[in-house]
Design a protein around this motif. Structure first.
Motif, mmCIF file in Angstrom:
data_model
loop_
_atom_site.group_PDB
_atom_site.id
_atom_site.type_symbol
_atom_site.label_atom_id
_atom_site.label_comp_id
_atom_site.label_asym_id
_atom_site.label_seq_id
_atom_site.Cartn_x
_atom_site.Cartn_y
_atom_site.Cartn_z
ATOM 1 N N LEU A 4 0.822 -1.204 0.000
ATOM 2 C CA LEU A 4 0.000 0.000 0.000
ATOM 3 C C LEU A 4 0.859 1.259 0.000
ATOM 4 O O LEU A 4 1.774 1.398 0.787
ATOM 5 C CB LEU A 4 -0.924 -0.022 1.222
ATOM 6 N N GLY A 5 0.581 2.121 -0.919
ATOM 7 C CA GLY A 5 1.150 3.457 -1.030
ATOM 8 C C GLY A 5 0.019 4.346 -1.504
ATOM 9 O O GLY A 5 -0.322 5.338 -0.906
ATOM 10 N N GLN A 21 0.952 1.311 8.843
ATOM 11 C CA GLN A 21 -0.088 2.251 9.253
ATOM 12 C C GLN A 21 -1.164 2.294 8.168
ATOM 13 O O GLN A 21 -0.993 2.973 7.157
ATOM 14 C CB GLN A 21 0.515 3.650 9.463
ATOM 15 N N ILE A 22 -2.231 1.563 8.369
ATOM 16 C CA ILE A 22 -3.294 1.486 7.360
ATOM 17 C C ILE A 22 -4.633 1.809 8.016
ATOM 18 O O ILE A 22 -4.937 1.309 9.108
ATOM 19 C CB ILE A 22 -3.331 0.093 6.694
ATOM 20 N N ASP A 23 -5.417 2.635 7.349
ATOM 21 C CA ASP A 23 -6.761 2.988 7.814
ATOM 22 C C ASP A 23 -7.789 2.366 6.878
ATOM 23 O O ASP A 23 -7.564 2.248 5.676
ATOM 24 C CB ASP A 23 -6.954 4.510 7.814
ATOM 25 N N PHE A 24 -8.950 2.009 7.443
ATOM 26 C CA PHE A 24 -10.038 1.393 6.687
ATOM 27 C C PHE A 24 -11.288 2.235 6.890
ATOM 28 O O PHE A 24 -11.718 2.455 8.014
ATOM 29 C CB PHE A 24 -10.289 -0.036 7.180
ATOM 30 N N CYS A 49 -8.914 1.476 1.670
ATOM 31 C CA CYS A 49 -7.736 1.165 2.467
ATOM 32 C C CYS A 49 -6.667 2.181 2.108
ATOM 33 O O CYS A 49 -6.294 2.301 0.936
ATOM 34 C CB CYS A 49 -7.237 -0.251 2.157
ATOM 35 N N SER A 50 -6.191 2.930 3.093
ATOM 36 C CA SER A 50 -5.198 3.965 2.815
ATOM 37 C C SER A 50 -4.110 3.939 3.873
ATOM 38 O O SER A 50 -4.321 3.482 4.992
ATOM 39 C CB SER A 50 -5.862 5.346 2.755
ATOM 40 N N GLY A 51 -2.946 4.402 3.479
ATOM 41 C CA GLY A 51 -1.814 4.449 4.395
ATOM 42 C C GLY A 51 -0.586 3.847 3.757
ATOM 43 O O GLY A 51 -0.451 3.798 2.537
#
Length: 184
Positions: A4-5, A21-24, A49-51
């Motif tokens: 993830l980027g 560090q990933i947020d949903f 999904c971001s982070g």
């Protein structure tokens, strides 16, 4: 595994692990898609999904296949969509010839440039559609969006007295493209 980027849209509940560090967040689909979901009973419940980090996605132990779209379109049975890049445009569409009461005949159409991860129950078969191609409605996973897709009914009189084959309705694909089917 997704490195993830950039953000990824994934099926809600498909995250099995992550590192970093990933947020949903719940991903809304807009008013038009919301109405289609309500009318059809079908939908694609998504999370954004971001982070930064590694994200691991899965669905019931099904096999995962990555397809890169380079401007083309792909229609996918909604239950077989695992994740895709938000750069892809998507919408819910109904198979031609399927009445509004025909459940399971609404699918997700993805178009543009980017990748999509789909799932199959078992090793898939990719069929080239250089002739009319037929597939069971439960076995068809994905197909080229450019194909003409209709329903084919093969009900015979024997089915009316309980002696049918059980294969009364199939999807028909015509045009130049592919159809991906699963052995389930």
């Amino acid at each position: 595994k997704v490195l993830l980027g950039e953000d990824v849209l994934a099926k809600q509940g498909s995250m099995v692990a992550f590192q970093g560090q990933i947020d949903f967040d719940h991903e809304g689909s807009g008013a038009a898609k919301f109405i289609k979901k309500a009318v059809s009973g079908e939908g694609l419940p998504l999370m954004r999904c971001s982070g930064q980090g590694e994200l691991f996605l899965a669905d019931s132990g099904y096999q995962v296949h990555i397809i890169h779209l380079a401007g083309a379109g792909l229609t996918v049975n909604g239950k077989n969509v695992l994740a895709f890049e938000p750069s892809l445009n998507w919408d819910i569409e109904r198979i031609k010839g399927a009445g509004m009461m025909a459940g399971g005949l609404f699918n997700t159409r993805l178009e543009g440039h980017g990748w999509v991860a789909i799932t199959t129950d078992g090793d898939p078969v990719v069929l080239r559609t250089n002739q009319p191609t037929f597939a069971d409605t439960d076995a068809a996973v994905a197909w080229s969006a450019s194909l003409t897709t209709t329903l084919n009914r093969t009900v015979k009189a024997q089915a009316l007295i309980g002696r049918g084959s059980g294969e009364a309705v199939q999807l028909t694909f015509q045009g130049d493209g592919i159809v991906i089917v699963q052995p389930s």
